[in-house]
Design a protein around this motif. Structure first.
Motif, PDB file in Angstrom:
ATOM      1  N   ALA A 201       0.479  -0.589  -0.286  1.00 39.54           N
ATOM      2  CA  ALA A 201      -0.195   0.256   0.352  1.00 39.54           C
ATOM      3  C   ALA A 201       0.377   0.930  -0.172  1.00 39.54           C
ATOM      4  O   ALA A 201       0.767   1.872  -0.973  1.00 39.54           O
ATOM      5  N   LEU A 202       1.885   1.504   1.401  1.00 40.84           N
ATOM      6  CA  LEU A 202       2.579   2.772   1.236  1.00 40.84           C
ATOM      7  C   LEU A 202       3.745   2.965   0.258  1.00 40.84           C
ATOM      8  O   LEU A 202       3.535   4.115  -0.738  1.00 40.84           O
ATOM      9  N   LEU A 203       4.475   1.569   0.005  1.00 40.07           N
ATOM     10  CA  LEU A 203       5.106   1.699  -0.815  1.00 40.07           C
ATOM     11  C   LEU A 203       4.971   2.260  -2.661  1.00 40.07           C
ATOM     12  O   LEU A 203       5.211   3.051  -3.375  1.00 40.07           O
ATOM     13  N   PRO A 204       3.799   1.806  -3.287  1.00 43.56           N
ATOM     14  CA  PRO A 204       3.119   1.951  -4.117  1.00 43.56           C
ATOM     15  C   PRO A 204       2.171   2.565  -4.382  1.00 43.56           C
ATOM     16  O   PRO A 204       2.577   3.660  -5.332  1.00 43.56           O
ATOM     17  N   LEU A 205       2.075   3.125  -3.246  1.00 45.57           N
ATOM     18  CA  LEU A 205       1.145   4.802  -3.046  1.00 45.57           C
ATOM     19  C   LEU A 205       2.196   6.201  -3.369  1.00 45.57           C
ATOM     20  O   LEU A 205       2.060   6.849  -4.167  1.00 45.57           O
ATOM     21  N   LEU A 206       3.780   5.734  -2.611  1.00 45.59           N
ATOM     22  CA  LEU A 206       4.984   7.222  -3.192  1.00 45.59           C
ATOM     23  C   LEU A 206       4.861   6.694  -4.221  1.00 45.59           C
ATOM     24  O   LEU A 206       5.254   8.060  -4.818  1.00 45.59           O
ATOM     25  N   PHE A 207       4.749   5.922  -5.410  1.00 41.46           N
ATOM     26  CA  PHE A 207       5.298   5.414  -6.590  1.00 41.46           C
ATOM     27  C   PHE A 207       4.345   6.154  -7.135  1.00 41.46           C
ATOM     28  O   PHE A 207       4.938   6.790  -8.434  1.00 41.46           O
ATOM     29  N   ILE A 208       3.347   5.974  -7.197  1.00 36.41           N
ATOM     30  CA  ILE A 208       1.919   6.166  -7.914  1.00 36.41           C
ATOM     31  C   ILE A 208       2.101   7.966  -7.958  1.00 36.41           C
ATOM     32  O   ILE A 208       2.279   9.395  -8.993  1.00 36.41           O
ATOM     33  N   LEU A 209       2.899   8.702  -6.664  1.00 33.43           N
ATOM     34  CA  LEU A 209       2.695  10.132  -6.551  1.00 33.43           C
ATOM     35  C   LEU A 209       3.665  10.326  -7.590  1.00 33.43           C
ATOM     36  O   LEU A 209       3.945  11.476  -7.948  1.00 33.43           O
ATOM     37  N   PHE A 210       4.302   9.748  -7.086  1.00 30.17           N
ATOM     38  CA  PHE A 210       6.676  10.570  -7.919  1.00 30.17           C
ATOM     39  C   PHE A 210       5.947  10.165  -9.144  1.00 30.17           C
ATOM     40  O   PHE A 210       6.309  11.495  -9.844  1.00 30.17           O
ATOM     41  N   THR A 211       5.083   9.393  -9.684  1.00 31.08           N
ATOM     42  CA  THR A 211       4.892   9.271 -10.897  1.00 31.08           C
ATOM     43  C   THR A 211       3.856  10.906 -11.772  1.00 31.08           C
ATOM     44  O   THR A 211       4.067  10.864 -12.801  1.00 31.08           O
ATOM     45  N   TYR A 212       3.197  10.974 -11.303  1.00 33.16           N
ATOM     46  CA  TYR A 212       2.007  11.572 -11.144  1.00 33.16           C
ATOM     47  C   TYR A 212       2.995  12.983 -11.347  1.00 33.16           C
ATOM     48  O   TYR A 212       1.967  14.129 -12.157  1.00 33.16           O
ATOM     49  N   VAL A 213       3.845  13.196 -10.737  1.00 39.25           N
ATOM     50  CA  VAL A 213       4.395  14.566 -10.099  1.00 39.25           C
ATOM     51  C   VAL A 213       5.537  14.701 -11.608  1.00 39.25           C
ATOM     52  O   VAL A 213       5.327  15.478 -12.054  1.00 39.25           O
ATOM     53  N   LYS A 214       6.478  13.567 -11.862  1.00 42.22           N
ATOM     54  CA  LYS A 214       7.119  13.680 -13.189  1.00 42.22           C
ATOM     55  C   LYS A 214       5.357  14.445 -14.222  1.00 42.22           C
ATOM     56  O   LYS A 214       6.210  14.508 -15.557  1.00 42.22           O
ATOM     57  N   ILE A 215       4.655  13.061 -14.495  1.00 45.33           N
ATOM     58  CA  ILE A 215       3.618  13.869 -15.900  1.00 45.33           C
ATOM     59  C   ILE A 215       3.500  14.555 -15.713  1.00 45.33           C
ATOM     60  O   ILE A 215       3.613  15.607 -16.882  1.00 45.33           O
ATOM     61  N   PHE A 216       2.667  15.342 -14.600  1.00 47.24           N
ATOM     62  CA  PHE A 216       2.521  16.838 -14.834  1.00 47.24           C
ATOM     63  C   PHE A 216       4.070  17.988 -14.492  1.00 47.24           C
ATOM     64  O   PHE A 216       3.527  19.237 -15.381  1.00 47.24           O
ATOM     65  N   SER A 217       4.802  17.409 -13.968  1.00 49.62           N
ATOM     66  CA  SER A 217       5.803  18.541 -14.591  1.00 49.62           C
ATOM     67  C   SER A 217       6.862  18.853 -16.394  1.00 49.62           C
ATOM     68  O   SER A 217       6.841  19.424 -16.788  1.00 49.62           O
ATOM     69  N   VAL A 218       6.365  17.047 -16.677  1.00 49.23           N
ATOM     70  CA  VAL A 218       6.808  17.300 -18.009  1.00 49.23           C
ATOM     71  C   VAL A 218       5.327  18.126 -18.890  1.00 49.23           C
ATOM     72  O   VAL A 218       5.872  19.041 -19.687  1.00 49.23           O
ATOM     73  N   THR A 219       3.876  17.539 -18.649  1.00 57.54           N
ATOM     74  CA  THR A 219       2.990  18.264 -19.269  1.00 57.54           C
ATOM     75  C   THR A 219       2.722  19.774 -18.841  1.00 57.54           C
ATOM     76  O   THR A 219       2.757  20.281 -19.777  1.00 57.54           O
ATOM     77  N   TYR A 220       3.357  20.019 -17.660  1.00 57.02           N
ATOM     78  CA  TYR A 220       3.775  21.584 -17.815  1.00 57.02           C
ATOM     79  C   TYR A 220       3.942  22.245 -18.490  1.00 57.02           C
ATOM     80  O   TYR A 220       3.842  23.559 -19.311  1.00 57.02           O
ATOM     81  N   ARG A 221       4.905  22.026 -19.022  1.00 54.17           N
ATOM     82  CA  ARG A 221       6.195  22.055 -20.441  1.00 54.17           C
ATOM     83  C   ARG A 221       5.602  21.893 -21.625  1.00 54.17           C
ATOM     84  O   ARG A 221       6.709  22.713 -22.721  1.00 54.17           O
ATOM     85  N   SER A 222       4.582  21.928 -21.670  1.00 55.29           N
ATOM     86  CA  SER A 222       4.214  21.089 -23.072  1.00 55.29           C
ATOM     87  C   SER A 222       2.933  21.981 -23.829  1.00 55.29           C
ATOM     88  O   SER A 222       2.617  22.878 -22.856  1.00 55.29           O
ATOM     89  N   SER A 223       2.800  21.300 -25.404  1.00 59.41           N
ATOM     90  CA  SER A 223       1.636  21.740 -25.425  1.00 59.41           C
ATOM     91  C   SER A 223       0.371  21.953 -24.354  1.00 59.41           C
ATOM     92  O   SER A 223       0.328  21.127 -23.545  1.00 59.41           O
ATOM     93  N   ARG A 224      -0.532  23.268 -25.247  1.00 64.47           N
ATOM     94  CA  ARG A 224      -2.134  22.407 -24.508  1.00 64.47           C
ATOM     95  C   ARG A 224      -2.869  21.115 -24.741  1.00 64.47           C
ATOM     96  O   ARG A 224      -3.655  20.595 -23.866  1.00 64.47           O
ATOM     97  N   GLU A 225      -2.494  20.449 -26.204  1.00 63.74           N
ATOM     98  CA  GLU A 225      -2.454  20.141 -26.079  1.00 63.74           C
ATOM     99  C   GLU A 225      -2.887  18.633 -25.605  1.00 63.74           C
ATOM    100  O   GLU A 225      -2.914  17.730 -24.968  1.00 63.74           O
ATOM    101  N   VAL A 226      -0.723  18.393 -25.405  1.00 62.37           N
ATOM    102  CA  VAL A 226      -0.840  17.215 -24.638  1.00 62.37           C
ATOM    103  C   VAL A 226      -1.081  17.097 -23.069  1.00 62.37           C
ATOM    104  O   VAL A 226      -1.438  16.518 -22.699  1.00 62.37           O
ATOM    105  N   ARG A 227      -1.694  18.576 -22.940  1.00 59.17           N
ATOM    106  CA  ARG A 227      -2.037  18.923 -21.580  1.00 59.17           C
ATOM    107  C   ARG A 227      -3.160  18.652 -21.230  1.00 59.17           C
ATOM    108  O   ARG A 227      -4.149  17.497 -20.187  1.00 59.17           O
TER     109      ARG A 227
END
Length: 303
Positions: A201-227
């Motif tokens: 539970a805890l380790l998967p949850l931390l990994f999930i949160l990490f992946t979404y932080v990475k996703i949002f950091s990448v999409t923030y710098r991308s085009s509107r369509e990608v976001r």
């Protein structure tokens, strides 16, 4: 102790004899909806070739897991609501305990698989076909269902022959509060329970949160369509994750800290725990996932 003739009383029910038929109708309706709604979306994913992609396969697996999770609890509840006494044998209680936590752990690992799939798709699009192959998806699914089961079964084996001094559970189904029925609390079982909690539970949850932080950091710098595309595919997963995590947090606080919650409040919160998530999932994926929603509308128009 012969576990085959040892019965436990499920003492978490509230005025079950007074409202038995009302409880029965509510749970039966919810169970019918869970099977039909989850089953419909799984059928749509299975039937349409364009949905045979890792993201949709993980969604189908998550919905199947929700049905299995509900089946562990609902049929017994329906029997209890119409019974004179709400009892369960110790061996059956251990089986329900095993399946409840196995499928609960699988939920987090399936959400982890979905998060990783979105991470690779958005952050490493050119490598996506190479990384998210059929073999990779199969490994994720196998680990998601087998790892929690393998870890929880050890806890069941440790509890199997322990002497009981209390025969009344405070809940309406068998969860970790079964450990409080033992005459002598086991430090080994408690520590192992924390290990399972961290591992599935805890380790998967931390990994999930990490992946979404990475996703949002990448999409923030991308085009509107990608976001927009990232929001369409990630938002449903995040809603399901938040919903399930909050319900699990309540369950952990309730059991681990031995909260002195009134029986009525405990009963209502437990109903929310077993109702919201399996009902919530198909609604979120049916409405928020564009491709599934499109096929669902076509299916309903045919009928």
């Amino acid at each position: 102790m012969d576990v085959n003739v040892t019965y436990l009383t499920l003492g978490g029910h509230v005025e079950v004899h007074k409202y038995s038929y009302l409880y029965f109708i509510i749970i039966l309706t919810a169970y019918f909806f869970i099977i039909c709604s989850n089953g419909t979306i799984v059928y749509i994913i299975w039937f349409h070739q364009n949905l045979h992609e890792p993201m949709y396969i993980f969604i189908a697996a998550l919905l199947i897991n929700s049905v299995l999770f509900s089946t562990v609890i609902y049929p017994k509840l329906l029997i209890d609501f119409l019974s004179e006494k709400q009892i369960i044998s110790y061996s059956a209680c251990l089986l329900q305990y095993f399946m409840f936590y196995s499928f609960g752990g699988s939920e987090f690992l399936l959400l982890l698989g979905m998060a990783y799939d979105r991470y690779v798709s958005i952050c490493k699009p050119l490598q996506y076909p190479t990384i998210m192959k059929k073999t990779t998806v199969c490994i994720f699914l196998a680990v998601a269902w087998l790892l929690p089961a393998a870890e929880v079964v050890a806890s069941v084996i440790m509890s199997l022959n322990r002497k009981l001094c209390n025969f009344t559970l405070k809940g309406i189904f068998c969860n970790n509060s079964i450990q409080k029925l033992h005459c002598v609390p086991s430090r080994t079982i408690s520590i192992y329970g924390v290990f399972i909690l961290i591992n599935v539970a805890l380790l998967p949850l931390l990994f999930i949160l990490f992946t979404y932080v990475k996703i949002f950091s990448v999409t923030y710098r991308s085009s509107r369509e990608v976001r927009k595309k990232a929001a369409e595919t990630c938002l449903p997963h995040l809603l399901v994750l938040i919903n399930f995590s909050l319900l699990c947090t309540y369950e952990i606080i309730n059991i681990r800290l031995e909260s002195n919650i009134p029986t009525v409040a405990r009963f209502l919160m437990t109903l929310q725990l077993i109702l919201y998530h399996p009902v919530f999932n198909p609604i979120i994926y049916g409405l928020k996932m564009k491709e599934i929603h499109k096929h669902l509308k076509r299916l309903l128009k045919k009928k």
